[in-house]
Write an enzyme that holds these catalytic residues in place. Structure first.
Site, PDB file in Angstrom:
ATOM      1  N   THR A  76       4.637   2.300   6.168  1.00 13.17           N
ATOM      2  CA  THR A  76       3.031   1.759   6.692  1.00 13.17           C
ATOM      3  C   THR A  76       2.497   3.478   7.535  1.00 13.17           C
ATOM      4  OG1 THR A  76       1.216   0.861   7.613  1.00 13.17           O
ATOM      5  CG2 THR A  76       3.894   0.093   8.875  1.00 13.17           C
ATOM      6  N   ILE A  77       1.617   3.031   7.190  1.00 19.00           N
ATOM      7  CA  ILE A  77       0.955   4.101   7.577  1.00 19.00           C
ATOM      8  C   ILE A  77       0.171   3.761   9.375  1.00 19.00           C
ATOM      9  CG2 ILE A  77      -0.007   6.107   6.418  1.00 19.00           C
ATOM     10  CD1 ILE A  77      -2.779   4.516   6.812  1.00 19.00           C
ATOM     11  N   ASP A  78       0.365   2.894   9.897  1.00 22.36           N
ATOM     12  CA  ASP A  78      -0.148   1.057  10.838  1.00 22.36           C
ATOM     13  C   ASP A  78       0.608   1.797  12.016  1.00 22.36           C
ATOM     14  OD1 ASP A  78      -2.188   1.226   8.793  1.00 22.36           O
ATOM     15  OD2 ASP A  78      -1.758  -1.287   8.973  1.00 22.36           O
TER      16      ASP A  78
ATOM     17  N   ASP B 199       5.239  -5.002   6.646  1.00 25.50           N
ATOM     18  CA  ASP B 199       5.203  -5.818   6.738  1.00 25.50           C
ATOM     19  C   ASP B 199       6.058  -7.235   5.315  1.00 25.50           C
ATOM     20  OD1 ASP B 199       2.899  -6.282   6.479  1.00 25.50           O
ATOM     21  OD2 ASP B 199       2.780  -7.106   8.986  1.00 25.50           O
TER      22      ASP B 199
ATOM     23  N   GLU C 239      -9.840  -0.577  12.812  1.00 24.87           N
ATOM     24  CA  GLU C 239     -10.351  -1.254  11.222  1.00 24.87           C
ATOM     25  C   GLU C 239      -9.949  -2.682  11.370  1.00 24.87           C
ATOM     26  OE1 GLU C 239      -8.406  -0.766   7.260  1.00 24.87           O
ATOM     27  OE2 GLU C 239      -6.469  -1.582   8.464  1.00 24.87           O
TER      28      GLU C 239
ATOM     29  N   ARG D  67     -24.059   8.065  15.041  1.00 28.53           N
ATOM     30  CA  ARG D  67     -23.229   8.167  12.953  1.00 28.53           C
ATOM     31  C   ARG D  67     -21.496   7.130  12.557  1.00 28.53           C
ATOM     32  NH1 ARG D  67     -28.378   8.546  12.174  1.00 28.53           N
ATOM     33  NH2 ARG D  67     -29.268  10.187  12.109  1.00 28.53           N
TER      34      ARG D  67
ATOM     35  N   ASP E 165       3.651  -0.406  12.677  1.00 24.25           N
ATOM     36  CA  ASP E 165       3.115  -1.836  13.264  1.00 24.25           C
ATOM     37  C   ASP E 165       4.340  -2.752  13.243  1.00 24.25           C
ATOM     38  OD1 ASP E 165       2.791  -1.993  10.239  1.00 24.25           O
ATOM     39  OD2 ASP E 165       0.422  -3.105  11.081  1.00 24.25           O
TER      40      ASP E 165
ATOM     41  N   MET F 131      -7.919   3.347   9.908  1.00 24.68           N
ATOM     42  CA  MET F 131      -6.956   2.286   9.672  1.00 24.68           C
ATOM     43  C   MET F 131      -6.127   1.564  10.701  1.00 24.68           C
ATOM     44  SD  MET F 131      -5.737   2.579   5.670  1.00 24.68           S
ATOM     45  CE  MET F 131      -7.233   2.583   4.056  1.00 24.68           C
ATOM     46  N   GLY F 132      -5.393   0.576  10.518  1.00 29.63           N
ATOM     47  CA  GLY F 132      -5.069  -0.051  11.221  1.00 29.63           C
ATOM     48  C   GLY F 132      -5.048  -2.115  11.429  1.00 29.63           C
ATOM     49  N   ARG F 133      -4.758  -2.632  10.772  1.00 30.23           N
ATOM     50  CA  ARG F 133      -4.788  -3.743  10.463  1.00 30.23           C
ATOM     51  C   ARG F 133      -4.616  -4.696  11.640  1.00 30.23           C
ATOM     52  NH1 ARG F 133      -5.998  -4.919   5.351  1.00 30.23           N
ATOM     53  NH2 ARG F 133      -5.346  -7.120   6.274  1.00 30.23           N
TER      54      ARG F 133
ATOM     55  N   ARG G 254     -25.218  13.223  19.551  1.00 29.84           N
ATOM     56  CA  ARG G 254     -24.788  12.133  18.865  1.00 29.84           C
ATOM     57  C   ARG G 254     -24.248  11.147  19.835  1.00 29.84           C
ATOM     58  NH1 ARG G 254     -26.595  14.367  13.247  1.00 29.84           N
ATOM     59  NH2 ARG G 254     -28.287  12.991  12.699  1.00 29.84           N
TER      60      ARG G 254
ATOM     61  N   ARG H 216       1.552  -7.519  -6.023  1.00 22.21           N
ATOM     62  CA  ARG H 216       2.303  -8.523  -6.643  1.00 22.21           C
ATOM     63  C   ARG H 216       4.001  -8.687  -5.880  1.00 22.21           C
ATOM     64  NH1 ARG H 216       0.068 -10.682 -11.473  1.00 22.21           N
ATOM     65  NH2 ARG H 216       1.965 -11.519 -11.739  1.00 22.21           N
TER      66      ARG H 216
ATOM     67  N   GLY I 168       0.600  -0.964  -0.058  1.00 25.64           N
ATOM     68  CA  GLY I 168       0.590  -0.439   0.133  1.00 25.64           C
ATOM     69  C   GLY I 168       1.265   1.167  -0.235  1.00 25.64           C
TER      70      GLY I 168
ATOM     71  N   GLN J 291      -6.742   8.622   4.521  1.00 31.88           N
ATOM     72  CA  GLN J 291      -5.376   8.526   6.078  1.00 31.88           C
ATOM     73  C   GLN J 291      -3.849   8.622   4.665  1.00 31.88           C
ATOM     74  OE1 GLN J 291      -6.948   6.390   9.651  1.00 31.88           O
ATOM     75  NE2 GLN J 291      -8.269   5.955   7.800  1.00 31.88           N
ATOM     76  N   ARG J 292      -4.104   7.496   4.075  1.00 26.15           N
ATOM     77  CA  ARG J 292      -2.822   7.555   3.104  1.00 26.15           C
ATOM     78  C   ARG J 292      -2.858   8.887   2.284  1.00 26.15           C
ATOM     79  NH1 ARG J 292      -3.349   1.756   1.638  1.00 26.15           N
ATOM     80  NH2 ARG J 292      -3.055   2.112  -0.476  1.00 26.15           N
TER      81      ARG J 292
HETATM   82  O1  F6P Z   1      -0.859   0.315   4.879  1.00 25.51           O
HETATM   83  C1  F6P Z   1      -1.333  -0.488   5.353  1.00 25.51           C
HETATM   84  C2  F6P Z   1      -3.533   0.012   5.236  1.00 25.51           C
HETATM   85  O2  F6P Z   1      -3.382   1.323   5.161  1.00 25.51           O
HETATM   86  C3  F6P Z   1      -3.887  -0.924   6.616  1.00 25.51           C
HETATM   87  O3  F6P Z   1      -4.602  -0.021   7.164  1.00 25.51           O
HETATM   88  C4  F6P Z   1      -5.379  -1.184   5.475  1.00 25.51           C
HETATM   89  O4  F6P Z   1      -6.038  -2.158   6.343  1.00 25.51           O
HETATM   90  C5  F6P Z   1      -4.596  -1.493   4.090  1.00 25.51           C
HETATM   91  O5  F6P Z   1      -4.000  -0.850   3.779  1.00 25.51           O
HETATM   92  C6  F6P Z   1      -5.493  -1.399   3.094  1.00 25.51           C
HETATM   93  O6  F6P Z   1      -4.959  -0.933   1.465  1.00 25.51           O
HETATM   94  P1  F6P Z   1      -5.799  -0.998   0.051  1.00 25.51           P
HETATM   95  O7  F6P Z   1      -6.976  -0.842   0.223  1.00 25.51           O
HETATM   96  O8  F6P Z   1      -4.995  -0.784  -0.592  1.00 25.51           O
HETATM   97  O9  F6P Z   1      -5.159  -2.498  -0.074  1.00 25.51           O
END
Ligand code: F6P
Length: 340
Positions: free
Chosen positions: A125-127, A103, A222, A264, A129, A169-171, A162, A73, A10, A272-273
């Site tokens: 990575t923005i995450d 990673d 997320e 909501r 991690d 984000m944050g896998r 509300r 890829r 990403g 965020q990216r």
């Molecule tokens: O870069 C990591 C990340 O931002 C995750 O938090 C997110 O799940 C993922 O990328 C989504 O990436 P894409 O939609 O580009 O596959």
């Protein structure tokens, strides 16, 4: 001596700053030539490379995205490992490759290194991690964007009484949720590191509204798992990773049911990216690019540029690939102080 540079996985604000730093450092400090490899590992498999000189990287420091292109890829998923990149390496006389990635990309870089390719990594990575480094570039930008969004959402929320759930984000780890949540004074922060207890969150929110507050902000990463244990996904990406997104809607509906307050949900997603990296990320990315090029020039292959405290150093790629770095419990404790 020719070095190659690629961006894979990403995208992330600051990738162009790293590319610019690698090209400038390699040419001016080490007298090397540089080739840009297009679209991540795909370009290395397909022979899609082109020379880069200093003029090619002028004016890109502040640009989001990546001028090199990227893809998910991978030579081990879509090819036969080192054999799939050998021809490009030999045909272009590439001595070493600077690999800028997260990673999955760094694991591939390590595997290729073990097969004999000279690689140096840069953690992206923005995450935030990746193990072995105290921070990745892109994270600060994502936190700034998420914080700005939370601040804006607070003003509309207070007009309507509300609950506002904001999914960031944050896998696998909740770094963006924690930092942006603290920065915006969130009333609850839910991260994948801890099981979500929505009954507790509902209690906190009810108590807050009894005290006269008219709205509550809940930040959700997320990668959080709903109570039934089934992560919210929409298929898989080219690498085979789950596409995440949507758990905020599940949590929002449940909080509305538990509290009776209208709720909501906003999913910030790829906002965020996007856009320009912050000044902090521009500096960190530049330092990483310079350090990675110096590592390559010194023959320190199989290492990655990393931030340790205030210093940028080389650490083994194996260290970065051994773990996924979660949020420090002490930081989550700081965040909890302000809930409700
Ligand atoms: O870069 C990591 C990340 O931002 C995750 O938090 C997110 O799940 C993922 O990328 C989504 O990436 P894409 O939609 O580009 O596959």
């Amino acid at each position: 001596m020719v070095i190659g540079v690629l961006t894979a996985g990403g995208d992330c604000p600051g990738l162009n700053a790293v590319t610019r730093a690698v090209v400038s450092r390699a040419i001016s400090e080490h007298g090397m030539e540089v080739v840009g490899i297009r679209n991540g590992w795909d370009g290395l498999m397909a022979g899609d490379v082109r020379p880069l000189d200093r003029d090619d990287v002028r004016g890109i420091l502040q640009r989001g995205g990546t001028i090199l292109g990227t893809s998910r890829r991978d030579p081990y998923v879509h090819g036969q490992g080192y054999e799939s990149v050998r021809e490009t390496i030999e045909a272009n006389g590439i001595y070493a490759v600077v690999v800028i990635g997260g990673d999955g990309t760094l694991r591939t870089a390590l595997a290729l290194h073990e097969e004999g390719l000279n690689v140096v990594g840069v953690p992206k990575t923005i995450d935030n991690d990746i193990a072995g480094t105290d921070m990745t570039f892109g994270f600060d930008t994502a936190v700034s964007i998420a914080t700005d969004a939370l601040d804006r959402i607070a003003t509309t929320a207070e007009s309507h009484n509300r609950i506002m759930v904001v999914e960031v984000m944050g896998r696998t780890k909740g770094w963006i949720a924690t930092y942006a949540g603290i920065a915006a004074g969130a009333d609850a922060i839910l991260v994948p590191e801890l099981e979500a207890n929505l009954a507790d969150v509902a209690d906190t929110i009810r108590a807050r509204h009894r005290r006269g507050r008219t709205y509550s902000i809940v930040v959700v990463a997320e990668g959080c798992t709903p109570p039934d244990g089934r992560q919210i996904t929409s298929g898989v990406d080219a690498f085979g990773f789950d596409r995440l997104g949507g758990v905020g809607y599940v949590f929002g509906a449940e909080l509305e049911r538990l509290t009776g307050f209208e709720t909501r949900v906003t999913v910030l997603g790829h906002l965020q990216r996007g856009g320009s990296p912050t000044a902090f990320d521009r500096v960190l990315a530049t330092r990483f690019g310079v350090a990675a090029t110096d590592l390559a020039a010194a023959g320190r292959f199989g290492e990655m540029a990393a931030l340790r405290g205030m210093e940028v150093v080389g650490v083994p790629l194996a260290e970065a690939c051994a773990d996924i770095r979660g949020v420090d419990p002490a930081l989550l404790d700081v965040a909890r102080t302000f809930f409700g």
